[in-house]
Design a protein around this motif. Structure first.
Motif, short mmCIF file in Angstrom:
data_model
loop_
_atom_site.label_atom_id
_atom_site.label_comp_id
_atom_site.label_asym_id
_atom_site.label_seq_id
_atom_site.Cartn_x
_atom_site.Cartn_y
_atom_site.Cartn_z
N GLN A 12 -6.70 114.18 15.85
CA GLN A 12 -6.33 115.40 16.27
C GLN A 12 -5.45 116.41 15.12
OE1 GLN A 12 -2.90 114.60 19.00
NE2 GLN A 12 -2.01 116.68 19.38
N LYS A 13 -4.93 115.62 14.18
CA LYS A 13 -4.21 116.47 13.22
C LYS A 13 -5.12 117.36 12.21
CE LYS A 13 -0.18 115.65 14.59
NZ LYS A 13 0.66 116.60 15.29
N LYS A 14 -6.50 116.53 11.89
CA LYS A 14 -7.57 117.10 11.44
C LYS A 14 -7.92 118.32 12.07
CE LYS A 14 -9.34 113.24 8.65
NZ LYS A 14 -10.60 112.27 8.66
N GLN A 15 -8.09 118.36 13.26
CA GLN A 15 -8.33 119.36 14.21
C GLN A 15 -7.42 120.65 14.10
OE1 GLN A 15 -11.54 119.51 15.93
NE2 GLN A 15 -11.26 121.80 16.21
N GLU A 16 -6.13 120.25 14.27
CA GLU A 16 -5.30 121.30 13.93
C GLU A 16 -5.35 122.04 12.76
OE1 GLU A 16 -1.60 119.55 14.84
OE2 GLU A 16 -1.97 119.17 16.86
N MET A 17 -5.54 121.04 11.62
CA MET A 17 -5.62 121.48 10.24
C MET A 17 -6.98 122.43 10.04
SD MET A 17 -5.97 119.71 6.40
CE MET A 17 -7.55 118.99 6.90
N LEU A 18 -7.73 122.20 10.80
CA LEU A 18 -9.12 123.09 10.79
C LEU A 18 -8.83 124.44 11.22
CD1 LEU A 18 -12.04 123.55 9.90
CD2 LEU A 18 -12.46 122.34 12.08
N GLU A 70 -7.56 130.20 10.72
CA GLU A 70 -6.88 131.33 11.10
C GLU A 70 -6.42 131.94 9.40
OE1 GLU A 70 -3.22 129.96 12.98
OE2 GLU A 70 -4.27 129.88 14.97
N ASP A 71 -6.26 131.18 8.47
CA ASP A 71 -5.88 131.86 7.29
C ASP A 71 -6.92 132.30 6.68
OD1 ASP A 71 -3.77 131.63 5.05
OD2 ASP A 71 -5.71 130.58 4.00
N HIS A 113 -6.49 136.27 5.83
CA HIS A 113 -6.94 137.07 4.48
C HIS A 113 -7.87 138.25 4.62
CE1 HIS A 113 -7.63 136.64 0.15
NE2 HIS A 113 -9.10 136.68 0.40
N SER A 114 -8.84 138.07 5.54
CA SER A 114 -9.56 138.84 5.83
C SER A 114 -9.12 140.28 6.30
CB SER A 114 -10.74 138.66 6.75
OG SER A 114 -11.51 137.59 6.16
N SER A 115 -8.12 139.95 7.35
CA SER A 115 -7.17 141.18 7.75
C SER A 115 -6.52 141.88 6.80
CB SER A 115 -6.43 140.79 8.92
OG SER A 115 -7.19 140.14 9.70
N LEU A 116 -6.00 141.13 5.75
CA LEU A 116 -5.09 141.52 4.65
C LEU A 116 -6.05 142.60 3.75
CD1 LEU A 116 -2.73 138.45 3.79
CD2 LEU A 116 -2.20 140.65 4.95
N GLU A 117 -7.24 142.10 3.59
CA GLU A 117 -7.84 143.12 2.69
C GLU A 117 -8.31 144.24 3.47
OE1 GLU A 117 -11.64 140.41 2.13
OE2 GLU A 117 -10.35 139.32 0.53
N ASN A 118 -8.23 144.39 4.58
CA ASN A 118 -8.64 145.62 5.47
C ASN A 118 -7.36 146.67 5.56
OD1 ASN A 118 -11.23 144.74 5.71
ND2 ASN A 118 -10.60 143.70 7.93
N ILE A 119 -6.21 146.07 5.14
CA ILE A 119 -5.01 146.86 5.30
C ILE A 119 -4.90 147.77 3.85
CG2 ILE A 119 -2.37 146.89 5.27
CD1 ILE A 119 -2.29 144.07 6.79
#
Length: 236
Positions: free
Chosen positions: A183-189, A194-195, A199-205
Motif C-alpha cells: 500500500q505504501k509503495k502505491q502511495e509513494m508511486l 503528482e510531483d 514539475h511540468s506545471s511549474l515549467e509552464n508558469i
C-alpha cells in the motif's frame, strides 16, 4: 547346704495342724530317711543318675521320646521305694501327655503372637495418632501456602493473558506488513507521479517566483502608503 534334720522336721511340722513332734521321735524320722538311702544299691543310684540329664531336656522333647527313661525305670523298678515308683511311673509314660503339651505350646504360641500383634497395633495406633496431630497442626500452614500459590497463579494468568495479547498483536502486525508495504509503495508511486505533474506545471508558469513576489510587493506598497497618509491626517 542341706537343712539339718531338726530344720526339716520343723518345716514339715508346719504342714500339719498339730505338733507331730509330740507323737514321732526325731530319731525315728532320721533313721527312716537314712534307711531309705541305704536300701538303694550303687548300681540303682547310678541308673537314677543317668535319668537326671534326660529330665533336663525341654518338656516338648521329653514327651516325644521317653524310651530311655522307661527302660531304666523298668530295669530298676523292683529296687525302688514306693515314693520313687510313684514319682517315676508317670514319667515312664509321659509320652501320653504329648498332645496336651503340644496343645499348650500352641496356645502359648498363639497367645504370644496375639500379644505381639496387640503391641504392634498399639504402637502403630500411637504413630497414626501422632501423624494425625501433625497433619492437623500443619493445616494452617498449608492453607497459608495454598493462598499464596493461588494468588501467584492468578497473577501468572493475568501475565499470561497479557503475553498472549502481545503475541496476537505482533502476529497480526507481522501478517499485515506485506500488504502495508504494498500500500505504501502505491502511495509513494502516486506522489512521484503528482510531483512529476507539478514539475511540468511549474515549467509552464511565466516568470519566476522572485519576480512575482516583487510585483506583489510593489502593489502592496501603494496600499501601505495610502494607509499611512490617512492615519497621519487623522492623527492616529
Amino acid at each position: 547346704m542341706r537343712p539339718s534334720t531338726a530344720q526339716a522336721l520343723s518345716s514339715l511340722a508346719l504342714s500339719y495342724s498339730f505338733n507331730f513332734e509330740e507323737y514321732i521321735d526325731e530319731g525315728e524320722i532320721s533313721s527312716s530317711a537314712t534307711s531309705l538311702q541305704e536300701t538303694l544299691s550303687e548300681e540303682t543310684r547310678n541308673r537314677l543318675r543317668d535319668i537326671l540329664p534326660m529330665l533336663e531336656k525341654d518338656i516338648a522333647d521329653l514327651v516325644q521320646d521317653a524310651d530311655s527313661i522307661r527302660r531304666i525305670f523298668l530295669a530298676i523298678r523292683d529296687n525302688l521305694s514306693s515314693d520313687l515308683i510313684k514319682a517315676l511311673t508317670p514319667l515312664s509314660i509321659i509320652e501320653d501327655e504329648a498332645l496336651k503339651v503340644r496343645k499348650a505350646q500352641r496356645n502359648l504360641s498363639d497367645y504370644e503372637a496375639l500379644m505381639a500383634k496387640k503391641y504392634s497395633n498399639k504402637q502403630e495406633a500411637r504413630e497414626l495418632a501422632q501423624l494425625i496431630d501433625n497433619l492437623k497442626n500443619s493445616s494452617s500452614r498449608i492453607k497459608l501456602e495454598l493462598n499464596k500459590l493461588r494468588a501467584r497463579h492468578a497473577e501468572l494468568e493475568r501475565e499470561l493473558e497479557s503475553v498472549k495479547a502481545a503475541i496476537n498483536c505482533h502476529e497480526s502486525n507481522l501478517v499485515q506488513i506485506p500488504n502495508t508495504i504494498k500500500q505504501k509503495k502505491q502511495e509513494m508511486l502516486t506522489k512521484v507521479k503528482e510531483d512529476k505533474a507539478i514539475h511540468s506545471s511549474l515549467e509552464n508558469i511565466p516568470g519566476s517566483a522572485e519576480g512575482d513576489q516583487q510585483q506583489i510587493a510593489e502593489v502592496d506598497a501603494i496600499r501601505l502608503k495610502a494607509l499611512k497618509a490617512i492615519r497621519d491626517a487623522l492623527n492616529l
